[in-house]
Design a protein around this motif. Structure first.
Motif, PDB file in Angstrom:
ATOM      1  N   MET A   1       0.839  -1.210   0.000  1.00  0.00           N
ATOM      2  CA  MET A   1       0.000   0.000   0.000  1.00  0.00           C
ATOM      3  C   MET A   1       0.876   1.264   0.000  1.00  0.00           C
ATOM      4  SD  MET A   1      -3.126   0.942  -0.114  1.00  0.00           S
ATOM      5  CE  MET A   1      -4.216   2.324   0.249  1.00  0.00           C
ATOM      6  N   ALA A   2       1.921   1.276   0.831  1.00  0.00           N
ATOM      7  CA  ALA A   2       2.810   2.434   0.903  1.00  0.00           C
ATOM      8  C   ALA A   2       3.561   2.610  -0.404  1.00  0.00           C
ATOM      9  CB  ALA A   2       3.777   2.278   2.062  1.00  0.00           C
ATOM     10  N   GLU A   3       3.935   1.479  -1.043  1.00  0.00           N
ATOM     11  CA  GLU A   3       4.653   1.546  -2.310  1.00  0.00           C
ATOM     12  C   GLU A   3       3.784   2.185  -3.394  1.00  0.00           C
ATOM     13  OE1 GLU A   3       6.100  -2.275  -3.409  1.00  0.00           O
ATOM     14  OE2 GLU A   3       7.367  -2.505  -1.644  1.00  0.00           O
ATOM     15  N   LYS A   4       2.502   1.795  -3.392  1.00  0.00           N
ATOM     16  CA  LYS A   4       1.587   2.344  -4.394  1.00  0.00           C
ATOM     17  C   LYS A   4       1.413   3.850  -4.191  1.00  0.00           C
ATOM     18  CE  LYS A   4      -1.702   2.073  -7.581  1.00  0.00           C
ATOM     19  NZ  LYS A   4      -2.211   3.416  -7.594  1.00  0.00           N
ATOM     20  N   LYS A   5       1.262   4.274  -2.957  1.00  0.00           N
ATOM     21  CA  LYS A   5       1.120   5.700  -2.663  1.00  0.00           C
ATOM     22  C   LYS A   5       2.382   6.472  -3.029  1.00  0.00           C
ATOM     23  CE  LYS A   5      -2.275   5.372   1.090  1.00  0.00           C
ATOM     24  NZ  LYS A   5      -2.530   5.670   2.527  1.00  0.00           N
ATOM     25  N   LEU A   6       3.550   5.862  -2.773  1.00  0.00           N
ATOM     26  CA  LEU A   6       4.811   6.508  -3.096  1.00  0.00           C
ATOM     27  C   LEU A   6       4.950   6.668  -4.614  1.00  0.00           C
ATOM     28  CD1 LEU A   6       7.519   7.599  -2.019  1.00  0.00           C
ATOM     29  CD2 LEU A   6       8.444   5.275  -2.223  1.00  0.00           C
ATOM     30  N   TYR A   7       4.562   5.618  -5.336  1.00  0.00           N
ATOM     31  CA  TYR A   7       4.628   5.661  -6.809  1.00  0.00           C
ATOM     32  C   TYR A   7       3.711   6.754  -7.352  1.00  0.00           C
ATOM     33  CZ  TYR A   7       4.471   4.124 -11.672  1.00  0.00           C
ATOM     34  OH  TYR A   7       4.546   4.075 -13.039  1.00  0.00           O
ATOM     35  N   ASP A   8       2.491   6.804  -6.823  1.00  0.00           N
ATOM     36  CA  ASP A   8       1.532   7.814  -7.296  1.00  0.00           C
ATOM     37  C   ASP A   8       2.007   9.233  -6.971  1.00  0.00           C
ATOM     38  OD1 ASP A   8      -0.099   5.828  -8.236  1.00  0.00           O
ATOM     39  OD2 ASP A   8      -1.412   5.791  -6.463  1.00  0.00           O
ATOM     40  N   ALA A   9       2.587   9.420  -5.792  1.00  0.00           N
ATOM     41  CA  ALA A   9       3.085  10.738  -5.394  1.00  0.00           C
ATOM     42  C   ALA A   9       4.206  11.191  -6.328  1.00  0.00           C
ATOM     43  CB  ALA A   9       3.570  10.699  -3.949  1.00  0.00           C
ATOM     44  N   ALA A  10       5.104  10.258  -6.666  1.00  0.00           N
ATOM     45  CA  ALA A  10       6.206  10.588  -7.573  1.00  0.00           C
ATOM     46  C   ALA A  10       5.705  10.874  -8.981  1.00  0.00           C
ATOM     47  CB  ALA A  10       7.215   9.441  -7.595  1.00  0.00           C
ATOM     48  N   THR A  11       4.635  10.210  -9.360  1.00  0.00           N
ATOM     49  CA  THR A  11       4.096  10.362 -10.715  1.00  0.00           C
ATOM     50  C   THR A  11       3.384  11.695 -10.905  1.00  0.00           C
ATOM     51  OG1 THR A  11       3.815   7.957 -10.912  1.00  0.00           O
ATOM     52  CG2 THR A  11       2.572   9.339 -12.447  1.00  0.00           C
ATOM     53  N   ILE A  12       2.617  12.109  -9.896  1.00  0.00           N
ATOM     54  CA  ILE A  12       1.824  13.340 -10.034  1.00  0.00           C
ATOM     55  C   ILE A  12       2.485  14.557  -9.386  1.00  0.00           C
ATOM     56  CG2 ILE A  12      -0.307  11.989 -10.125  1.00  0.00           C
ATOM     57  CD1 ILE A  12      -0.853  12.798  -7.246  1.00  0.00           C
ATOM     58  N   GLY A  13       3.618  14.333  -8.697  1.00  0.00           N
ATOM     59  CA  GLY A  13       4.319  15.456  -8.079  1.00  0.00           C
ATOM     60  C   GLY A  13       3.720  15.889  -6.754  1.00  0.00           C
ATOM     61  N   ASP A  14       3.192  14.948  -5.981  1.00  0.00           N
ATOM     62  CA  ASP A  14       2.547  15.247  -4.698  1.00  0.00           C
ATOM     63  C   ASP A  14       3.593  15.215  -3.573  1.00  0.00           C
ATOM     64  OD1 ASP A  14       0.978  15.498  -2.479  1.00  0.00           O
ATOM     65  OD2 ASP A  14      -0.465  13.955  -3.039  1.00  0.00           O
ATOM     66  N   VAL A  15       4.190  16.356  -3.304  1.00  0.00           N
ATOM     67  CA  VAL A  15       5.247  16.440  -2.299  1.00  0.00           C
ATOM     68  C   VAL A  15       4.685  16.195  -0.901  1.00  0.00           C
ATOM     69  CG1 VAL A  15       6.993  17.936  -1.263  1.00  0.00           C
ATOM     70  CG2 VAL A  15       6.559  18.040  -3.729  1.00  0.00           C
ATOM     71  N   ALA A  16       3.490  16.672  -0.617  1.00  0.00           N
ATOM     72  CA  ALA A  16       2.890  16.516   0.712  1.00  0.00           C
ATOM     73  C   ALA A  16       2.724  15.045   1.065  1.00  0.00           C
ATOM     74  CB  ALA A  16       1.542  17.234   0.754  1.00  0.00           C
ATOM     75  N   THR A  17       2.217  14.243   0.118  1.00  0.00           N
ATOM     76  CA  THR A  17       2.040  12.811   0.365  1.00  0.00           C
ATOM     77  C   THR A  17       3.385  12.133   0.578  1.00  0.00           C
ATOM     78  OG1 THR A  17       0.012  12.751  -0.951  1.00  0.00           O
ATOM     79  CG2 THR A  17       1.137  10.659  -0.595  1.00  0.00           C
ATOM     80  N   GLN A  26      10.955   6.416   7.624  1.00  0.00           N
ATOM     81  CA  GLN A  26      12.032   7.257   7.094  1.00  0.00           C
ATOM     82  C   GLN A  26      12.983   6.493   6.173  1.00  0.00           C
ATOM     83  OE1 GLN A  26      14.476   8.667  10.310  1.00  0.00           O
ATOM     84  NE2 GLN A  26      14.601   6.645  11.316  1.00  0.00           N
ATOM     85  N   HIS A  27      12.875   5.136   6.176  1.00  0.00           N
ATOM     86  CA  HIS A  27      13.734   4.331   5.292  1.00  0.00           C
ATOM     87  C   HIS A  27      12.994   3.870   4.045  1.00  0.00           C
ATOM     88  CE1 HIS A  27      16.779   4.263   8.390  1.00  0.00           C
ATOM     89  NE2 HIS A  27      15.896   3.790   9.270  1.00  0.00           N
ATOM     90  N   LEU A  28      11.821   4.426   3.820  1.00  0.00           N
ATOM     91  CA  LEU A  28      11.001   3.964   2.701  1.00  0.00           C
ATOM     92  C   LEU A  28      11.707   4.133   1.355  1.00  0.00           C
ATOM     93  CD1 LEU A  28       8.211   2.830   1.958  1.00  0.00           C
ATOM     94  CD2 LEU A  28       7.379   5.182   1.739  1.00  0.00           C
ATOM     95  N   LEU A  29      12.420   5.252   1.174  1.00  0.00           N
ATOM     96  CA  LEU A  29      13.105   5.502  -0.104  1.00  0.00           C
ATOM     97  C   LEU A  29      14.196   4.472  -0.369  1.00  0.00           C
ATOM     98  CD1 LEU A  29      13.529   9.398  -0.043  1.00  0.00           C
ATOM     99  CD2 LEU A  29      11.786   8.059  -1.231  1.00  0.00           C
ATOM    100  N   ASP A  30      14.770   3.938   0.707  1.00  0.00           N
ATOM    101  CA  ASP A  30      15.870   2.988   0.547  1.00  0.00           C
ATOM    102  C   ASP A  30      15.385   1.596   0.190  1.00  0.00           C
ATOM    103  OD1 ASP A  30      17.688   4.983   1.293  1.00  0.00           O
ATOM    104  OD2 ASP A  30      17.381   4.566   3.423  1.00  0.00           O
ATOM    105  N   VAL A  31      14.231   1.221   0.665  1.00  0.00           N
ATOM    106  CA  VAL A  31      13.794  -0.173   0.527  1.00  0.00           C
ATOM    107  C   VAL A  31      12.848  -0.397  -0.642  1.00  0.00           C
ATOM    108  CG1 VAL A  31      14.113  -0.595   2.979  1.00  0.00           C
ATOM    109  CG2 VAL A  31      11.870   0.162   2.157  1.00  0.00           C
ATOM    110  N   VAL A  32      12.200   0.670  -1.113  1.00  0.00           N
ATOM    111  CA  VAL A  32      11.213   0.498  -2.183  1.00  0.00           C
ATOM    112  C   VAL A  32      11.896   0.494  -3.545  1.00  0.00           C
ATOM    113  CG1 VAL A  32       9.252   1.536  -3.378  1.00  0.00           C
ATOM    114  CG2 VAL A  32       9.316   1.494  -0.883  1.00  0.00           C
ATOM    115  N   SER A  33      11.558  -0.506  -4.359  1.00  0.00           N
ATOM    116  CA  SER A  33      12.066  -0.592  -5.729  1.00  0.00           C
ATOM    117  C   SER A  33      10.911  -0.941  -6.647  1.00  0.00           C
ATOM    118  CB  SER A  33      13.170  -1.654  -5.836  1.00  0.00           C
ATOM    119  OG  SER A  33      13.626  -1.756  -7.161  1.00  0.00           O
TER     120      SER A  33
END
Length: 410
Positions: A1-17, A26-33
């Protein structure tokens, strides 16, 4: 679920999300691929979301150094996307990425050139222009790539920095010109002609020039005549095509002729009188230091002086013009200097003939007029041949038009 939200935020430019997700982990950027080994930074770059890129680089700048499954770096992706702002941020973190090769053996500058992204290319060239000179498959240059992919815009940008590569050959001996002709790219030919970057037609490993390739191709009646005209002009460039070299050679000749004329003036044929006296043969007074021939053959000597003076003056003016042309690339100076050089050559030849007449007893009756006639009968045909050779395949254009090309600023 967090990966999907992270992908969508990066796709649409949602900095707040993005910030909200990172507060929770805080380690989400390191572990998500994501698929193809892309990280969140790759996704944001692919979609051109500069705000997400800025935020991610603040938190974890090392993500910029990761490669995806195609061996593409984040700078490769920015180059393909055409976002100069993102490319600039990435270059601050890792300028060495300009040299990294992807799965197709291209660095980011190559990618930007192929995609036609001029702004990104200019940004990377400011950082490291040498990376653009790196050779590709079979020795092709980035200029070959521009021609192959019909990218005139990025070609112009690259020629400003890498003009020396315009005539570079790949492993098959083919230049940018060969590539442009093979794909019937008239715009590239016209640009190279305007920018005066083409000096001659070179042959490839099969012994064919770009003109040969054009003549063997299926002809487009609209484009073919224009391309052929440009290539024929290149192949028939006059001796003035290489200005620095031509200026140097002509300068040597001008200095030599001026030296000869000066020497003839201070040491005239027949020598000078050693003391004052009276010549009984001509009933003329003479003074020490005066030319003997001025007393013995006054009319011929006067003609000799006129020819010698003409040779000296025309040569010295030619030297002055060539010196100016060498510093400013003014073709009009070279043109005038060339005509003056021809004049000085003819005049020094007349001076030589007059010297023979005055110093050879068997030629006294030959006469100065015959010297002028012989010299003119030799020089005029030779100069006519030069003009005809320079214009015979260019519609009879005058030589002066060939030495004043209309060159755009490259």
């Amino acid at each position: 679920m967090a990966e999907k939200k992270l992908y969508d935020a990066a796709t649409i430019g949602d900095v707040a999300t993005l910030q909200q997700l990172l507060q929770g982990n805080q380690h989400l950027l390191d572990v998500v691929s994501f698929p193809c080994l892309k990280n969140v930074l790759h996704i944001a770059i692919k979609h051109g979301k500069e705000s997400i890129v800025e935020e991610v680089l603040k938190i974890n700048p090392e993500l910029a150094l990761e490669l995806d499954s195609k061996n593409s770096s984040s700078l490769h992706l920015a180059a393909a996307r055409g976002n100069a702002g993102i490319a600039k941020r990435l270059l601050v973190i890792a300028p060495e990425m300009c040299w990294w090769r992807d799965g197709q053996d291209m660095n980011p500058l190559h990618v930007a050139a192929v995609k036609g992204n001029e702004a990104v290319l200019e940004e990377m060239l400011r950082q490291d222009s040498l990376a653009a000179a790196a050779r590709l498959h079979r020795g092709q240059t980035v200029l070959h790539l521009c021609a192959k992919h019909r990218q005139l815009g990025t070609l112009k940008v690259l020629v400003k920095e890498l003009g020396h590569l315009v005539g570079a050959r790949d492993d098959d001996g083919e230049t940018l010109l060969h590539f442009a002709v093979m794909d019937y790219q008239l715009e590239i030919l016209e640009y190279l002609k305007r920018s005066c970057k083409l000096e001659k037609l070179t042959t490839n490993s099969s012994g064919k020039t770009a003109l040969d390739i054009l003549n063997e191709s299926v002809r487009d009646e609209t484009t073919y005549p224009k391309m052929k005209r440009i290539l024929e002009n290149i192949s028939n460039h006059s001796i003035f095509q290489n200005l620095p070299r031509y200026t140097e050679m002509t300068m040597v000749a001008a200095v030599l002729i001026a030296t000869m004329a000066f020497q003839a003036a201070v040491s005239p044929p027949g020598g000078v009188w050693q003391e004052d006296g009276f010549d009984k043969e001509t009933s003329r007074d003479y003074k020490a230091g005066f030319a003997v021939m001025a007393t013995k053959h006054p009319k011929t000597y006067a003609n000799f002086v006129h020819a010698n003076l003409l040779s000296f003056i025309s040569s010295t003016i030619s030297i002055l013009l060539l010196s100016t042309a060498g510093g400013s690339d003014q073709w009009i100076f070279v043109t005038i200097a060339t005509y003056l050089e021809w004049l000085s050559m003819a005049a020094i030849a007349i001076t030589y003939g007059a010297s023979l007449v005055m110093t050879n007893p068997d030629m006294v009756e030959f006469g100065f007029s015959n010297v002028v006639y012989i010299t003119t009968s030799i020089f005029v045909p030779v100069i006519c041949v030069i003009f005809l050779f320079g214009s015979r395949r260019n519609g009879g254009k005058r030589l002066v038009k060939k030495v004043r090309p209309n060159c755009d600023t490259v």
